[in-house]
Scaffold this motif. Structure first.
Motif, PDB file in Angstrom:
ATOM      1  N   UNK A 142       0.785  -1.448   0.341  1.00 29.02           N
ATOM      2  CA  UNK A 142       0.103  -0.181   0.186  1.00 29.02           C
ATOM      3  C   UNK A 142       0.386   1.093  -0.357  1.00 29.02           C
ATOM      4  N   UNK A 143       1.097   2.206  -1.488  1.00 25.60           N
ATOM      5  CA  UNK A 143       1.791   3.027  -1.149  1.00 25.60           C
ATOM      6  C   UNK A 143       0.262   4.639  -0.830  1.00 25.60           C
ATOM      7  N   UNK A 144       1.110   4.781   0.540  1.00 29.68           N
ATOM      8  CA  UNK A 144       0.095   6.528   1.007  1.00 29.68           C
ATOM      9  C   UNK A 144       0.780   7.671   0.515  1.00 29.68           C
ATOM     10  N   UNK A 145       0.729   8.708  -0.582  1.00 28.83           N
ATOM     11  CA  UNK A 145       1.158   9.672  -0.763  1.00 28.83           C
ATOM     12  C   UNK A 145       0.271  11.041  -0.143  1.00 28.83           C
ATOM     13  N   UNK A 146       0.658  11.228   0.510  1.00 28.88           N
ATOM     14  CA  UNK A 146       0.963  13.019   1.726  1.00 28.88           C
ATOM     15  C   UNK A 146       0.250  14.077   0.715  1.00 28.88           C
ATOM     16  N   UNK A 147      -0.790  14.385   0.544  1.00 27.22           N
ATOM     17  CA  UNK A 147      -1.106  15.795  -0.876  1.00 27.22           C
ATOM     18  C   UNK A 147      -1.427  16.624   0.568  1.00 27.22           C
ATOM     19  N   UNK A 148      -1.553  16.495   1.892  1.00 26.46           N
ATOM     20  CA  UNK A 148      -1.818  17.535   2.842  1.00 26.46           C
ATOM     21  C   UNK A 148      -0.598  18.190   2.772  1.00 26.46           C
ATOM     22  N   UNK A 149      -0.350  19.649   3.553  1.00 31.10           N
ATOM     23  CA  UNK A 149       0.244  19.919   3.751  1.00 31.10           C
ATOM     24  C   UNK A 149       1.183  20.437   5.411  1.00 31.10           C
ATOM     25  N   UNK A 150       0.709  18.920   6.111  1.00 32.86           N
ATOM     26  CA  UNK A 150       0.931  17.921   6.842  1.00 32.86           C
ATOM     27  C   UNK A 150       1.710  17.458   6.993  1.00 32.86           C
ATOM     28  N   UNK A 151       2.474  16.803   8.274  1.00 30.19           N
ATOM     29  CA  UNK A 151       2.931  15.042   7.994  1.00 30.19           C
ATOM     30  C   UNK A 151       1.818  13.819   8.270  1.00 30.19           C
ATOM     31  N   UNK A 152       2.097  12.818   8.165  1.00 30.45           N
ATOM     32  CA  UNK A 152       0.853  11.693   8.456  1.00 30.45           C
ATOM     33  C   UNK A 152       1.501  10.218   8.424  1.00 30.45           C
ATOM     34  N   UNK A 165       5.612  -2.418  10.312  1.00 21.98           N
ATOM     35  CA  UNK A 165       4.063  -1.795   9.427  1.00 21.98           C
ATOM     36  C   UNK A 165       3.228  -1.131   9.828  1.00 21.98           C
ATOM     37  N   UNK A 166       3.427  -0.640  11.434  1.00 19.46           N
ATOM     38  CA  UNK A 166       2.427  -0.704  12.344  1.00 19.46           C
ATOM     39  C   UNK A 166       1.835   0.686  12.081  1.00 19.46           C
ATOM     40  N   UNK A 167       2.145   2.030  11.717  1.00 16.24           N
ATOM     41  CA  UNK A 167       1.979   3.284  11.369  1.00 16.24           C
ATOM     42  C   UNK A 167       2.224   3.992  12.613  1.00 16.24           C
ATOM     43  N   UNK A 168       2.748   3.894  13.360  1.00 15.52           N
ATOM     44  CA  UNK A 168       2.369   4.525  14.278  1.00 15.52           C
ATOM     45  C   UNK A 168       3.695   5.789  13.529  1.00 15.52           C
ATOM     46  N   UNK A 169       3.389   6.879  13.616  1.00 15.29           N
ATOM     47  CA  UNK A 169       4.338   8.098  13.569  1.00 15.29           C
ATOM     48  C   UNK A 169       5.340   8.266  14.433  1.00 15.29           C
ATOM     49  N   UNK A 170       6.959   8.678  14.424  1.00 12.50           N
ATOM     50  CA  UNK A 170       8.151   8.729  14.996  1.00 12.50           C
ATOM     51  C   UNK A 170       8.202   7.228  15.547  1.00 12.50           C
ATOM     52  N   UNK A 171       7.426   6.607  15.978  1.00  7.96           N
ATOM     53  CA  UNK A 171       7.558   5.296  17.368  1.00  7.96           C
ATOM     54  C   UNK A 171       7.541   3.510  16.313  1.00  7.96           C
ATOM     55  N   UNK A 172       7.323   3.937  15.320  1.00  6.06           N
ATOM     56  CA  UNK A 172       7.600   2.602  14.703  1.00  6.06           C
ATOM     57  C   UNK A 172       7.970   2.933  13.263  1.00  6.06           C
ATOM     58  N   UNK A 173       7.854   4.314  12.406  1.00 10.13           N
ATOM     59  CA  UNK A 173       8.585   4.581  11.323  1.00 10.13           C
ATOM     60  C   UNK A 173       8.638   6.320  11.781  1.00 10.13           C
ATOM     61  N   UNK A 174       9.491   6.661  10.582  1.00  9.97           N
ATOM     62  CA  UNK A 174       9.590   8.332  10.492  1.00  9.97           C
ATOM     63  C   UNK A 174       7.962   8.657   9.432  1.00  9.97           C
ATOM     64  N   UNK A 175       7.323   9.999   9.696  1.00 10.21           N
ATOM     65  CA  UNK A 175       6.426  10.355   9.352  1.00 10.21           C
ATOM     66  C   UNK A 175       6.392  10.413   8.198  1.00 10.21           C
ATOM     67  N   UNK A 176       5.186   9.926   7.762  1.00  7.05           N
ATOM     68  CA  UNK A 176       5.023  10.898   5.830  1.00  7.05           C
ATOM     69  C   UNK A 176       4.735  12.073   5.589  1.00  7.05           C
ATOM     70  N   UNK A 177       6.044  12.850   5.078  1.00  2.00           N
ATOM     71  CA  UNK A 177       6.094  14.202   4.616  1.00  2.00           C
ATOM     72  C   UNK A 177       5.119  14.379   4.082  1.00  2.00           C
ATOM     73  N   UNK A 178       4.830  16.060   4.237  1.00  2.00           N
ATOM     74  CA  UNK A 178       4.052  15.932   3.215  1.00  2.00           C
ATOM     75  C   UNK A 178       4.723  16.651   1.038  1.00  2.00           C
ATOM     76  N   UNK A 179       4.452  15.427   0.464  1.00  2.00           N
ATOM     77  CA  UNK A 179       5.027  15.321  -0.986  1.00  2.00           C
ATOM     78  C   UNK A 179       5.239  13.979  -0.354  1.00  2.00           C
TER      79      UNK A 179
END
Ligand SMILES: [Cu+2]
Length: 489
Positions: A142-152, A165-179
């Motif tokens: 699953x590719x997640x593209x972040x088109x928001x102006x904030x990280x997710x 792969x659990x998706x907790x920003x900062x705990x199990x992965x770096x944030x998905x930054x804008x863009x």
């Protein structure tokens, strides 16, 4: 001593239990790091079904992580896709045996109803109603593209997966930054109704709409898994003050827009069924604060799964109301054998109201005679509200409302009266004959003599019900002025 189990007896019990499961001590102590070849589909908890898993097992994480995935399955071939009222399943492609999805986090101008459009955040152009669907044993990327102006980030809620792969920003992965576009990849070692949502700045991002259902179909469905109608409903709640167009995610308790798949009644699509269908409704709640007792009229259902895990038949609860707590999924099933237009709604009375239903002085029982006339010269649009309750579905037609606001509740019903409901409310329409499941069959036509109507004089006389001589009692006696009383006192 007689009430205690000796150490020897306990050890004996342990051996007996392991022997009963047909496992050796070594197998029973195997860890999730063991490689176990291809994924073994789960064959259910029910006795006699040749269950691959014991009723209770040491690991509840889906077993070995390093399993070889099973081949992908196409909709309509190995599974029947779920129905997403007011939403849709995310498309996929298959690349080298892996199901590939592309989730796009973005701002969406979302219509909760034709009268209320707000700037929300969601996935792939929809809010709350993008569903990911796959099959047990499949490998998903699953590719997640972040088109928001904030990280997710995206958390796969209820999944047994590798920690990274659990998706907790900062705990199990770096944030998905804008863009940025981030890749999640794991093998589905379970089936059931799960969810996904942002796991970075949750209060803001989930409150803005970044939630969705993730349905995993069983690899080897048993006969009891078959249903004719399989609905996926995501519940959420919003604070959008009248006249504004952006959710207030700081609100903690006072929500005024309550949604099913991002819609409020009367804009919620009906659940259309044929008489005799086997119906499944998958309910998820990723709202901020409230748990929702979802109630169906005219039926009892069985709760067949909690948080996506199947309940053995012998332990399923028959209910007409199921509490769907924040962060939970509940799956209910029943046979739609009674035709009609059946309400299906949250039973918290404030959750079947839309905007404008809050923040008024309590006027129930107050007689404001003459007040409106006195105030109109000063406030031309003034109208005292609520002295007989809030039976004002038509309010939008008789009083001006701020722009971009929906009336607190109500939709024109089949009898000329308004249906005084809003928010977490929908209608299950069950019909003997249907042209198509995709076409609203209109209002139910009740067989003659089966609707509650005004009693006739003949009926009242027959049953000895006296209306004209009824003495006034209780509150009526206190409120109605003496001059209008007819009981001779
Ligand atoms: Cu509720």
């Amino acid at each position: 001593m007689s009430n205690q189990i000796s150490r020897r007896e306990m050890l004996g019990l342990g051996v007996a239990t392991i022997a009963g499961l047909g496992l050796s001590r070594d197998q029973a102590q195997a860890t999730s790091h063991a490689v176990a070849g291809a994924y073994q589909p789960f064959r259910g908890y029910n006795p006699g079904s040749g269950s691959a898993r014991p009723y209770w097992e040491k690991s509840y994480s889906g077993g070995p992580i390093d399993v070889k995935p099973l081949p992908p399955v196409l909709p309509g071939r190995g599974y029947r896709p779920v129905i997403v009222p007011d939403g849709a399943a995310l498309p996929f492609k298959i690349v080298d045996g892996v199901k590939v999805f592309h989730l796009i986090a973005e701002e969406v101008d979302h219509a909760f109803d034709s009268g209320l459009i707000a700037k929300c955040w969601g996935y792939n152009g929809r809010v709350n109603s993008t569903v990911i669907e796959a099959v047990e044993g499949e490998r998903v990327r699953i590719y997640v593209t972040n088109r928001l102006t904030v990280a997710t980030s995206v958390h796969w809620h209820g999944f047994n997966l590798p920690n990274g792969m659990d998706g907790v920003g900062g705990l199990t992965q770096p944030y998905i930054k804008s863009g940025e576009t981030v890749k999640y990849e794991f093998t589905l070692r379970q089936y059931g109704t799960q969810m996904f949502h942002s796991h970075h700045d949750e209060m803001t991002q989930m409150g803005m709409g970044m939630i969705g259902m993730f349905v995993i179909h069983p690899r080897n469905p048993r006969p009891e898994h078959h249903v004719d109608r399989d609905f996926s409903l995501m519940i959420s709640e919003w604070a959008i003050p009248a006249g504004t167009s952006r959710p207030n995610t700081l609100e903690m308790t006072d929500f005024n827009v309550l949604t099913i798949n991002g819609k409020v009644f009367p804009s919620t699509a009906p659940l259309i069924c044929k008489t005799g269908d086997k119906v499944r409704i998958r309910l998820g709640n990723l709202g901020a604060t409230d748990h929702h007792p979802m109630h169906i009229h005219g039926y009892h259902f069985r709760v067949t799964a909690t948080d996506g895990e199947e309940i053995p038949l012998s332990a399923q609860w028959p209910e007409s109301t199921v509490l769907v707590g924040v962060g939970q999924t509940r799956t209910i099933e029943f046979i739609s054998d009674a035709p009609g237009d059946w309400a299906f709604h949250c039973h918290m009375t404030h959750h079947v109201m839309n905007q404008m239903g809050h923040q008024f002085p309590n006027m129930v029982g107050v007689n404001p005679a003459g007040l409106d006339e006195k105030l109109r010269p000063l406030l031309p649009a003034y109208m005292t509200m609520g002295q007989t309750g809030m039976d004002m579905g038509k309010m939008a037609e008789v009083m001006p409302m701020p722009r971009n606001t929906i009336s607190m509740k109500g939709a024109a019903g089949p009898f000329g009266d308004y249906i005084s409901m809003g928010g977490l409310f929908t209608v299950m329409k069950v019909r003997d004959q249907l042209k198509s499941y995709d076409q609203d069959p209109g209002w139910y036509k009740h067989p003659s003599g089966t609707v509650a109507l005004k009693a006739t004089d003949d009926e009242l006389r027959r049953d000895g019900i006296e209306i004209s001589n009824l003495p006034l009692t209780g509150a009526a006696q206190q409120v109605i002025p003496k001059a209008t009383r007819h009981d001779g006192h």
